[in-house]
Design an enzyme around this catalytic site. Sequence first.
Site, PDB file in Angstrom:
ATOM      1  N   LYS A   1      40.367  17.050  32.192  1.00  0.00           N
ATOM      2  CA  LYS A   1      40.359  17.692  33.514  1.00  0.00           C
ATOM      3  C   LYS A   1      39.058  18.464  33.713  1.00  0.00           C
ATOM      4  CE  LYS A   1      42.463  21.815  34.122  1.00  0.00           C
ATOM      5  NZ  LYS A   1      41.560  22.826  34.723  1.00  0.00           N
ATOM      6  N   ASN A   2      38.680  19.237  32.705  1.00  0.00           N
ATOM      7  CA  ASN A   2      37.518  20.117  32.874  1.00  0.00           C
ATOM      8  C   ASN A   2      36.189  19.358  32.916  1.00  0.00           C
ATOM      9  OD1 ASN A   2      39.290  22.191  32.979  1.00  0.00           O
ATOM     10  ND2 ASN A   2      38.671  23.176  31.068  1.00  0.00           N
TER      11      ASN A   2
ATOM     12  N   CYS B   1      42.672  34.758  39.790  1.00  0.00           N
ATOM     13  CA  CYS B   1      43.633  33.711  39.475  1.00  0.00           C
ATOM     14  C   CYS B   1      44.571  34.244  38.427  1.00  0.00           C
ATOM     15  CB  CYS B   1      42.928  32.455  38.990  1.00  0.00           C
ATOM     16  SG  CYS B   1      42.327  32.615  37.320  1.00  0.00           S
TER      17      CYS B   1
ATOM     18  N   ARG C   1      38.056  36.566  38.299  1.00  0.00           N
ATOM     19  CA  ARG C   1      37.080  35.595  37.767  1.00  0.00           C
ATOM     20  C   ARG C   1      35.833  35.657  38.630  1.00  0.00           C
ATOM     21  NH1 ARG C   1      40.521  30.418  35.710  1.00  0.00           N
ATOM     22  NH2 ARG C   1      38.608  29.780  34.723  1.00  0.00           N
TER      23      ARG C   1
ATOM     24  N   ASP D   1      41.419  28.118  25.738  1.00  0.00           N
ATOM     25  CA  ASP D   1      42.452  27.296  26.360  1.00  0.00           C
ATOM     26  C   ASP D   1      43.510  26.824  25.359  1.00  0.00           C
ATOM     27  OD1 ASP D   1      41.280  27.571  28.812  1.00  0.00           O
ATOM     28  OD2 ASP D   1      40.326  25.601  28.846  1.00  0.00           O
TER      29      ASP D   1
ATOM     30  N   ARG E   1      48.888  21.087  36.787  1.00  0.00           N
ATOM     31  CA  ARG E   1      47.454  21.144  37.088  1.00  0.00           C
ATOM     32  C   ARG E   1      46.612  20.575  35.962  1.00  0.00           C
ATOM     33  NH1 ARG E   1      46.292  26.630  40.367  1.00  0.00           N
ATOM     34  NH2 ARG E   1      44.395  25.514  40.793  1.00  0.00           N
TER      35      ARG E   1
HETATM   36  C1  UD1 Z   1      36.043  27.108  32.223  1.00  0.00           C
HETATM   37  C2  UD1 Z   1      37.257  26.218  32.093  1.00  0.00           C
HETATM   38  C3  UD1 Z   1      38.431  27.009  31.554  1.00  0.00           C
HETATM   39  C4  UD1 Z   1      38.050  27.698  30.257  1.00  0.00           C
HETATM   40  C5  UD1 Z   1      36.766  28.503  30.418  1.00  0.00           C
HETATM   41  C6  UD1 Z   1      36.255  29.089  29.111  1.00  0.00           C
HETATM   42  C7  UD1 Z   1      36.998  24.546  33.820  1.00  0.00           C
HETATM   43  C8  UD1 Z   1      37.494  23.992  35.100  1.00  0.00           C
HETATM   44  N1  UD1 Z   1      37.583  25.674  33.386  1.00  0.00           N
HETATM   45  O1  UD1 Z   1      36.350  28.119  33.184  1.00  0.00           O
HETATM   46  O2  UD1 Z   1      39.516  26.118  31.333  1.00  0.00           O
HETATM   47  O3  UD1 Z   1      39.093  28.556  29.853  1.00  0.00           O
HETATM   48  O4  UD1 Z   1      35.726  27.671  30.965  1.00  0.00           O
HETATM   49  O5  UD1 Z   1      36.062  28.090  28.168  1.00  0.00           O
HETATM   50  O6  UD1 Z   1      36.135  23.987  33.172  1.00  0.00           O
HETATM   51  N2  UD1 Z   1      32.320  35.308  34.116  1.00  0.00           N
HETATM   52  C9  UD1 Z   1      31.707  36.349  34.768  1.00  0.00           C
HETATM   53  N3  UD1 Z   1      30.818  36.063  35.774  1.00  0.00           N
HETATM   54  C10 UD1 Z   1      30.528  34.775  36.135  1.00  0.00           C
HETATM   55  C11 UD1 Z   1      31.162  33.710  35.461  1.00  0.00           C
HETATM   56  C12 UD1 Z   1      32.062  33.996  34.441  1.00  0.00           C
HETATM   57  O7  UD1 Z   1      31.936  37.522  34.466  1.00  0.00           O
HETATM   58  O8  UD1 Z   1      29.707  34.578  37.041  1.00  0.00           O
HETATM   59  C13 UD1 Z   1      33.281  35.612  33.020  1.00  0.00           C
HETATM   60  C14 UD1 Z   1      34.713  35.150  33.374  1.00  0.00           C
HETATM   61  O9  UD1 Z   1      35.379  36.124  34.149  1.00  0.00           O
HETATM   62  C15 UD1 Z   1      35.320  34.972  32.014  1.00  0.00           C
HETATM   63  C16 UD1 Z   1      34.144  34.469  31.168  1.00  0.00           C
HETATM   64  O10 UD1 Z   1      32.967  34.822  31.881  1.00  0.00           O
HETATM   65  O11 UD1 Z   1      35.765  36.192  31.502  1.00  0.00           O
HETATM   66  C17 UD1 Z   1      34.169  32.959  30.916  1.00  0.00           C
HETATM   67  O12 UD1 Z   1      34.177  32.292  32.127  1.00  0.00           O
HETATM   68  P1  UD1 Z   1      33.579  30.820  32.316  1.00  0.00           P
HETATM   69  O13 UD1 Z   1      33.012  30.306  31.038  1.00  0.00           O
HETATM   70  O14 UD1 Z   1      32.719  30.839  33.508  1.00  0.00           O
HETATM   71  O15 UD1 Z   1      34.915  29.998  32.622  1.00  0.00           O
HETATM   72  P2  UD1 Z   1      35.191  29.006  33.817  1.00  0.00           P
HETATM   73  O16 UD1 Z   1      34.002  28.158  34.055  1.00  0.00           O
HETATM   74  O17 UD1 Z   1      35.779  29.749  34.944  1.00  0.00           O
END
Ligand code: UD1
Length: 419
Positions: A22-23, A116, A121, A308, A400
């Site tokens: 999915k990711n 979420c 996030r 995850d 999902r």
């Molecule tokens: C993706 C995955 C999710 C997985 C996560 C971490 C998808 C669709 N989802 O989510 O399943 O759990 O990676 O491996 O691929 N953060 C900030 N600012 C930002 C961006 C992120 O503070 O601009 C923080 C987030 O709140 C979180 C951490 O960084 O605490 C990790 O987030 P991120 O790696 O961006 O996860 P996602 O891409 O949302």
Amino acid sequence: MQKLIVEGGRRLRGELVLQGSKNSSLPILAASLLCREECVIRNCPALTDVYAAARILNCVGCRCTFSENTAVISPQTVTGTAIPEALMREMRSSIIFMGAMLGRMGECGVSVPGGCELGPRPIDMHLAALRKMGVDITEPGGSIVCRSRGGRAKGAKLTLAFPSVGATENIILCAAAAEGETVINNAAREPEICDLCGFLRACGADIAGDGGSSIVIRGRDKLHGCEYTVMPDRIAGATYLSMTAAAGGEMILDNACPAEMEPFLNVLEQTGCSIYTSGDRIYLRSGSRLRAVRDRIRTMPHPGFPTDAQAVLMAALATAEGTSVFEENIFDCRYRHTDALVKMGADIQILGKVAIVRGVPGLHGAPVEATDLRGGAAMVCAALAAEGISEISRICYIDRGYEKIEEAVRKLGGRISRV
Ligand code: UD1
């Protein structure tokens, strides 16, 4: 609202073909927007989030059809630059369309994805990086309007404060069609980043260094179409292995990615399960009672233990002999499944980002409610290990990320039905 009814306490045995990731599928579907010819993307899982991505593609003027795990996208006719709020809200990952739309059209309008199930996030890192690439961003009343100065983003040297998966993807998508070279330092190293880059390279993009901390992207004027097969879903794989570890039994996972799953498999092996890998197959045998994991299980960016997989492994360790300790370092609210596990008889104590799991001899079935995608999957793991019947509601979360989870569990001999 549908529910899953699980009759637990039976050992599992069987063979399962793992679904596509999915990711990976979501950013790859977004990336198809950058192409000027048809893209055929195979091994896409049939999931609500994937359908939402297809709806976004249709909404901005692509033709996107989906059948038998293959998405066919004709992105020649992209016209729209805005994603309606209702579509943005369908899944948080819609934010990765931002980079792709900027790459293709030089502008985009999206809405703030909001919080979420895992807590707030933020997307501050995404926005800061795009600004450095010459994109003007305004945020009028809950929406985000982006415009590349001169109609095209410019390459830049970027260093992320944290290796965010989504921010890395957004930057890659924008940079693949930007003017000049972009360097991302402290980039996310997740296998899904490599899969996205693999797809983009197949379309003619110039990207190097993915899988490492520093990714270099040289923007191209145009990308062509391609046929591409999405990688296996390492988290769904970890889930089905955790189910068999929890319930006892043996299974073969086909079309898996043992190398990418190593951070998870290394920890699972410490519970006493026998695990063998050969090519794209993983064999697991769970004999007598699992053992607790001695070292603290710290979720970390790849190649650390994946956040995850935290919930599903916790479900398996709930009945292990001894005490296991988790430390969740990626998300603030990722222990919401523990109340349901406790209701099923688990002994789990939460202290901030630490969860102490004291193994109990057995769990019992209970009515529980899925709290989020992986938390819901953890409840299915626990229900399969528990004596008696569990009723899991709010399974829209589970749907999902897992393609027909009840059919997969039945292939392993589990008693489960959707009502
Ligand atoms: C993706 C995955 C999710 C997985 C996560 C971490 C998808 C669709 N989802 O989510 O399943 O759990 O990676 O491996 O691929 N953060 C900030 N600012 C930002 C961006 C992120 O503070 O601009 C923080 C987030 O709140 C979180 C951490 O960084 O605490 C990790 O987030 P991120 O790696 O961006 O996860 P996602 O891409 O949302």
